[in-house]
Design an enzyme around this catalytic site. Structure first.
Site, PDB file in Angstrom:
ATOM      1  N   SER A  87       0.842  -1.204   0.000  1.00 29.49           N
ATOM      2  CA  SER A  87       0.000   0.000   0.000  1.00 29.49           C
ATOM      3  C   SER A  87       0.869   1.242   0.000  1.00 29.49           C
ATOM      4  O   SER A  87       1.694   1.439   0.901  1.00 29.49           O
ATOM      5  CB  SER A  87      -0.889   0.033   1.243  1.00 29.49           C
TER       6      SER A  87
ATOM      7  N   HIS B 273      -1.219  -1.182  -4.239  1.00 34.57           N
ATOM      8  CA  HIS B 273      -2.493  -0.996  -3.530  1.00 34.57           C
ATOM      9  C   HIS B 273      -2.657   0.497  -3.213  1.00 34.57           C
ATOM     10  O   HIS B 273      -1.804   1.099  -2.550  1.00 34.57           O
ATOM     11  CB  HIS B 273      -2.478  -1.836  -2.256  1.00 34.57           C
TER      12      HIS B 273
ATOM     13  N   ASP C  81      -4.891   3.277  -1.410  1.00 29.55           N
ATOM     14  CA  ASP C  81      -5.914   3.461  -0.382  1.00 29.55           C
ATOM     15  C   ASP C  81      -6.555   4.840  -0.511  1.00 29.55           C
ATOM     16  O   ASP C  81      -5.990   5.844  -0.079  1.00 29.55           O
ATOM     17  CB  ASP C  81      -5.284   3.290   1.005  1.00 29.55           C
TER      18      ASP C  81
ATOM     19  N   MET D 176      -9.245   7.445   0.544  1.00 28.96           N
ATOM     20  CA  MET D 176     -10.085   7.752   1.722  1.00 28.96           C
ATOM     21  C   MET D 176     -10.665   9.148   1.569  1.00 28.96           C
ATOM     22  O   MET D 176      -9.968  10.077   1.163  1.00 28.96           O
ATOM     23  CB  MET D 176      -9.245   7.698   3.001  1.00 28.96           C
TER      24      MET D 176
ATOM     25  N   HIS E 132      -8.524   0.649  -3.595  1.00 28.54           N
ATOM     26  CA  HIS E 132      -9.434   0.331  -2.488  1.00 28.54           C
ATOM     27  C   HIS E 132     -10.167   1.618  -2.119  1.00 28.54           C
ATOM     28  O   HIS E 132      -9.572   2.539  -1.568  1.00 28.54           O
ATOM     29  CB  HIS E 132      -8.565  -0.204  -1.323  1.00 28.54           C
TER      30      HIS E 132
ATOM     31  N   MET F  28     -12.330   3.621  -0.005  1.00 30.87           N
ATOM     32  CA  MET F  28     -12.955   3.833   1.305  1.00 30.87           C
ATOM     33  C   MET F  28     -13.694   5.159   1.250  1.00 30.87           C
ATOM     34  O   MET F  28     -13.246   6.174   1.796  1.00 30.87           O
ATOM     35  CB  MET F  28     -11.877   3.823   2.401  1.00 30.87           C
TER      36      MET F  28
ATOM     37  N   MET G 287     -10.958  -6.731   5.416  1.00 30.35           N
ATOM     38  CA  MET G 287     -10.158  -5.822   6.240  1.00 30.35           C
ATOM     39  C   MET G 287      -9.797  -6.540   7.539  1.00 30.35           C
ATOM     40  O   MET G 287     -10.664  -7.112   8.208  1.00 30.35           O
ATOM     41  CB  MET G 287     -10.951  -4.552   6.589  1.00 30.35           C
TER      42      MET G 287
ATOM     43  N   ASP H 119      -6.116  -7.094   4.182  1.00 33.39           N
ATOM     44  CA  ASP H 119      -5.574  -5.731   4.259  1.00 33.39           C
ATOM     45  C   ASP H 119      -5.553  -5.232   5.697  1.00 33.39           C
ATOM     46  O   ASP H 119      -6.603  -5.032   6.305  1.00 33.39           O
ATOM     47  CB  ASP H 119      -6.474  -4.825   3.396  1.00 33.39           C
TER      48      ASP H 119
HETATM   49  C1  DX5 Z   1      -6.214   0.806   6.033  1.00 33.25           C
HETATM   50  C2  DX5 Z   1      -5.705   0.566   4.624  1.00 33.25           C
HETATM   51  C3  DX5 Z   1      -4.581  -0.399   4.542  1.00 33.25           C
HETATM   52  C4  DX5 Z   1      -3.354   0.034   5.250  1.00 33.25           C
HETATM   53  C5  DX5 Z   1      -2.472  -1.138   5.482  1.00 33.25           C
HETATM   54  O1  DX5 Z   1      -7.339   1.579   5.986  1.00 33.25           O
HETATM   55  O2  DX5 Z   1      -6.756   0.056   3.812  1.00 33.25           O
HETATM   56  O3  DX5 Z   1      -4.266  -0.694   3.197  1.00 33.25           O
HETATM   57  O4  DX5 Z   1      -2.649   0.997   4.571  1.00 33.25           O
HETATM   58  O5  DX5 Z   1      -1.368  -0.667   6.176  1.00 33.25           O
HETATM   59  P1  DX5 Z   1      -0.538  -1.568   7.153  1.00 33.25           P
HETATM   60  O6  DX5 Z   1       0.014  -2.694   6.336  1.00 33.25           O
HETATM   61  O7  DX5 Z   1       0.499  -0.641   7.667  1.00 33.25           O
HETATM   62  O8  DX5 Z   1      -1.488  -2.064   8.204  1.00 33.25           O
HETATM   63 ZN    ZN Z   2      -6.444  -0.862   1.637  1.00 31.69          ZN
END
Ligand code: DX5
Ligand code: ZN
Length: 216
Positions: free
Chosen positions: A8, A33, A35, A37, A66, A68, A137, A176
């Site tokens: 990620s 990946h 993320d 948000m 991903h 969110m 998750m 994840d």
């Molecule tokens: C959390 C994200 C993850 C996160 C994983 O909301 O979706 O992808 O970045 O990070 P680590 O591997 O540090 O838990």
């Molecule tokens: Zn993620």
């Protein structure tokens, strides 16, 4: 099954993210990946389709996005146009069959995700709707660097069993959050084959060796 590693970029240096994705590719990652948000579905804001478009020319790896976000249906075309290869939408935020139709119409792979408190059964309709990947998750979404929630292992098993029963034993199951070199073996043993790792990969002294060891 082939184990794929999806680092990620949440844990990367955002001031030089083009270089960071090149480093991932050189180090043997399978996916990037991303993320996304929105400050509503989860409290933090990270980045959107413009970032995906900006990193697209820097790597040939699939961009595993991903989302969110609330109302993911309003963003699908933008992410597809930006160069996303896989779009993962939260079962808590949308009607999976409708979103899958939209994602497929854009020529992108479709994936559904559930939060830690959402029962595994909520992913079963996505299997029946032709999901290209499923995501569980293993931390509460929003932040990197959290501790893996152990109950996720049983949910991974339940989802893999359902895939087998549904005649899709090889469906990609991604996990994840909080994955480390210490716990990745149990994640893979439970039935996952796509491993997201943020902190573990970006804090590594030797990124390539760490990615190799994460393959279990
Ligand atoms: C959390 C994200 C993850 C996160 C994983 O909301 O979706 O992808 O970045 O990070 P680590 O591997 O540090 O838990
Ligand atoms: Zn993620």
């Amino acid at each position: 099954m082939k184990i794929k590693i999806a680092p990620s970029i949440l844990a990367s240096d955002f001031s030089r993210v083009g270089e960071e994705v090149k480093r991932l590719e050189r180090s043997g990652a399978d996916y990037v990946h991303c993320d996304v948000m929105d400050g509503s579905f989860v409290p933090p804001i990270t980045f959107g389709a413009q970032m995906v478009k900006a990193i697209r020319p820097h790597t040939s790896l699939p961009l595993d996005c991903h989302l969110m976000v609330l109302h993911p249906e309003t963003h699908i075309e933008d992410f597809a146009a930006a160069g996303a290869d896989i779009l993962t939408v939260h079962a808590e935020a949308c009607d999976i069959p409708a979103l899958f139709k939209k994602i497929a119409a854009c020529g992108v792979k479709k994936s559904a995700v559930i939060n830690p408190e959402t029962p595994a059964e909520k992913l079963f309709p996505a299997v029946d709707e032709g999901a290209d990947m499923l995501l569980l998750m293993s931390v509460h979404p929003g932040w990197g660097g959290q501790t893996f929630i152990g109950e996720t292992l049983k949910k991974i098993e339940a989802v893999r069993n359902y895939c087998v029963k549904a005649g899709r034993p090889e469906l990609d199951i991604e996990v994840d959050g909080g994955v480390t070199e210490e716990n990745v073996g149990s994640v893979i043993a439970a039935g996952a084959n796509v491993i997201v790792a943020g902190s573990t990969v970006f804090k590594a002294k030797d990124m390539a060796a760490t990615i190799a060891r994460l393959r279990g």
